[in-house]
Enzyme design. Structure first.
Site, mmCIF file in Angstrom:
data_model
loop_
_atom_site.group_PDB
_atom_site.id
_atom_site.type_symbol
_atom_site.label_atom_id
_atom_site.label_comp_id
_atom_site.label_asym_id
_atom_site.label_seq_id
_atom_site.Cartn_x
_atom_site.Cartn_y
_atom_site.Cartn_z
ATOM 1 N N GLU A 10 29.767 41.530 44.747
ATOM 2 C CA GLU A 10 30.245 40.587 45.765
ATOM 3 C C GLU A 10 31.565 41.018 46.392
ATOM 4 O OE1 GLU A 10 29.246 36.644 44.753
ATOM 5 O OE2 GLU A 10 30.993 35.748 45.743
ATOM 6 N N ASP A 111 28.458 37.380 41.885
ATOM 7 C CA ASP A 111 29.071 36.419 40.964
ATOM 8 C C ASP A 111 28.012 35.495 40.361
ATOM 9 O OD1 ASP A 111 31.418 37.567 41.637
ATOM 10 O OD2 ASP A 111 32.324 35.796 42.548
ATOM 11 N N TYR A 323 41.702 37.603 38.954
ATOM 12 C CA TYR A 323 41.079 37.011 40.137
ATOM 13 C C TYR A 323 41.516 35.552 40.309
ATOM 14 C CZ TYR A 323 37.383 36.117 43.489
ATOM 15 O OH TYR A 323 36.697 35.797 44.622
#
Length: 633
Positions: A10, A111, A323
């Site tokens: 992704e 994801d 992240y």
DNA sequence: GCAAGGTC
């Protein structure tokens, strides 16, 4: 075939992680149609991993329906949006099509959530156009670690089309609903020659509008609040050289208060009748997810959620933090907490503290949410203040420091705070004072943002006599609730299920962009335009703006993901519901736009000092609105 | 030119 499999991730960082972990550190960077990709060997095979940047496809209306002036917005409810390639995403389409011809297996390493499944089916659609025989498997990993990725490769799954259908259904209804109401409102005020500048519009959205409602609702509560006067005796009392300020609320009766004051004034000493203290344990915060991060950045650092997330994104790209878009508040067992914490033993001011908690053994706090895709936000690399300041600026340092300190706080001990209360009698009144003292700092040591202000009271026992240094009567009034703070707003959005962790700040930002509300001193204040829009819609169709609306849509859409209902059925049902709302608004649109036109003029005033029109401190929200209404009459 | 959701 060139590759045994092509892995599609992704985002670029995940494509790189697959290459690093599966290729045992050996990989080669190549460009496919300008998209960075990685070639490596894994278990005797040749692999390529490529990273996207989220969605590739999007929905739009057929071209003839995008002529705002030529199409009745109502018609949008009766047509099917079409899939188009997003702007800037064409290189991914070309890259995926080229790669589809160079392999027989594609591994969808998106994801592990519904949105990832949606993107997976965009990839399937694109790649199988070029190579209909391509086989697709889904890699399912809940953290970007070597262990999770290897595990995902050993347990490849079938893609879940139901989840993707849910995503596409949401895209269709959001576009239909958003576009139809936005055009209805915008076209109506344009017909009345409003001051709305070219390129600006009045928008409606199933997330942005309920957010605005919450902000306006608080404004209405403030307006309806009736202030009451009350009287308080404030005394400065002396005890062993300490001065404490104590007070007594005497209620609303001014004369009674004055006579109580007169009685009290006769006394030279107050007598302690109660002295108590209790120790309260305060737990450190749970691991940091996106919303909590945004909320704390706003409260502790005075940095807007949108900007905070943008800074976090940059820190992530440079490898300083993990992240930043995550719902998770539980550290995964694969995260080496002591290794991460020990990076900060080198920090001058807190190094010794980190060494101390490491020696004691770490017991991290634990929240309740786990999105199974990303760990809580935590530092991944140590930086020095001077270094980061130079590289990325002051705000980046403050955000990084917050992430580091929050991380260390979650590994720290509880704090102990002593709460104290003293009551002293003076004449007929009982004066009370409260104090607070941090007995054991625990996590406050690293997490100074949360440390309460200390106001300790001296040690007193019942019967102690306190000299009165001063005594006065104050007239106070009860205060309306303050405007919503951004952190309260984020919490409300979460409670009602409006937006996702990654988009909540966007919905706030959209409202600001549309001049529906402003944020001043961390508080959300509606503009006359935002307020008028909500009040108008509330009058004709409250279901459009009430905060439950998004949750209701989501729970219907969830039935698509679970297989209980067909996507087409759910889309039709939601469209039908909103069509009814649309008819109700459309029937009153002239009256609504007549109310909107003057307030548009007010927030878009061309005098170069637009802000003055927006800020109630300078002009007064009510005063401003009345004025422009009169001007129209 | 619309939305919300990914991501940069």
């Amino acid at each position: 075939m060139l590759y045994d499999a092509v892995i599609v991730a992704e985002k670029p960082a995940v494509a790189l992680a697959f290459a690093k972990f599966l290729g045992e550190g050996k990989y080669r960077r190549v460009f496919v149609e300008g998209v960075p990709s990685y070639v490596f060997h894994f278990r005797g095979g040749d692999y390529l991993s490529i990273g996207l940047t989220g969605h590739i496809l999007d929905f739009d209306f057929p071209r003839e329906y995008n002529e705002w002036n030529a199409v009745d917005p109502k018609k949008l409810f009766f047509i099917d949006p079409i899939l188009v390639v997003r702007e800037g995403a064409y290189k991914y389409v070309k890259a995926l099509k080229a790669l589809a011809l160079k392999t027989s297996h594609a591994i969808l390493a998106l994801d592990a959530d519904v949105e990832g499944e949606g993107i997976a089916f965009e990839v399937i659609r694109i790649m199988s156009q070029a190579n209909p025989n391509l086989e697709f498997k889904r890699a399912w990993f809940s953290a970007v670690t070597k262990w999770d990725i290897l595990n995902a490769m050993q347990n490849l799954r079938e893609p879940n089309e139901l989840w993707a259908k849910k995503v596409f259904a949401r895209m269709v209804v959001d576009l239909t609903v958003g576009a139809s109401f936005t055009r209805l409102l915008t076209l109506a005020v344009q017909r009345q020659k409003s001051m709305l500048p070219l390129g600006k519009f009045l928008s409606y959205g199933p997330c942005q509008t309920p957010v605005l409602y919450l902000v306006v609702k608080r404004e209405l509560e403030r307006e309806q609040f009736k202030k009451k006067k009350y009287y308080v005796i404030v005394a400065e009392l002396e005890a062993d050289g300490h001065v404490i300020t104590a007070s007594a609320n005497l209620g609303e009766d001014k004369e009674k208060a004055a006579s109580a004051l007169a009685l009290a004034k006769r006394e030279e000493f107050a007598t302690v009748v109660l002295s108590e203290a209790s120790i309260v344990e305060v737990s450190p915060p749970v691991p940091l997810n996106t919303i909590d991060f945004e909320s704390r950045a706003s409260a502790f650092l005075n940095i807007r959620p949108k900007e905070a997330l943008a800074i976090a994104e940059k820190l992530y790209q440079y490898g300083y933090i993990s992240y930043p878009r995550t719902e998770t508040t539980i550290y995964p067992p694969t995260l080496n907490l002591s290794q991460l914490a020990s990076m900060f033993t080198s920090w001058e001011d807190i190094g010794w503290y980190v060494t101390k908690i490491l020696q004691k053994g770490l017991t991290p706090t634990r929240g309740r949410e786990d999105d199974k895709a990303h760990p809580p936000i935590h530092p991944t690399k140590v930086a020095s203040r001077a270094g980061l300041l130079r590289a990325m600026g002051e705000k980046a340092w403050r955000v990084y420091e917050l992430v580091v300190r929050h991380f260390l706080a979650t590994l720290s001990e509880k704090a102990q705070v002593e709460k104290q209360r003293v009551v002293a009698r003076l004449g007929g009144v009982e004066l009370s004072a409260e104090g607070r003292r941090v007995v054991y700092p625990g996590f406050y040591y690293v997490y100074y943002y949360a440390r309460p202000e200390e106001k300790p009271l001296p040690y007193l026992v019942e019967g102690d006599r306190l000299r009165v240094r001063s005594l006065r009567l104050e007239e106070r009034s009860t205060q309306p609730p303050p405007y919503l703070s951004e952190s309260e707003l984020l919490a409300l959005m979460k409670r009602y299920g409006i937006g996702t962790d990654a988009t909540m700040q966007d919905h706030i930002h959209t409202n600001i962009e549309r001049k529906y509300f402003v944020v001043r001193e961390r508080r959300c204040i509606p503009t006359p335009l935002g307020k008028t829009l909500i009040l108008s819609l509330l009058e004709v169709e409250p279901r459009l703006v009430l905060p439950e609306i998004r949750g209701k849509m989501e729970s219907l859409l969830a039935k698509v993901a679970s297989g209980e209902r067909e996507a087409s059925e759910v889309v039709a049902e939601i469209k039908e519901t909103f069509l009814e709302y649309y008819e109700n608004v459309a029937a009153k649109i002239d009256a609504i736009s007549q109310k909107l036109v003057p307030v548009i003029a007010e927030v878009y005033r061309p005098d170069g000092n637009q802000q003055a029109g927006l800020f109630p401190r300078n002009r007064g929200l009510r005063g401003g609105r009345k004025k422009s209404k009169k001007a129209k009459e």
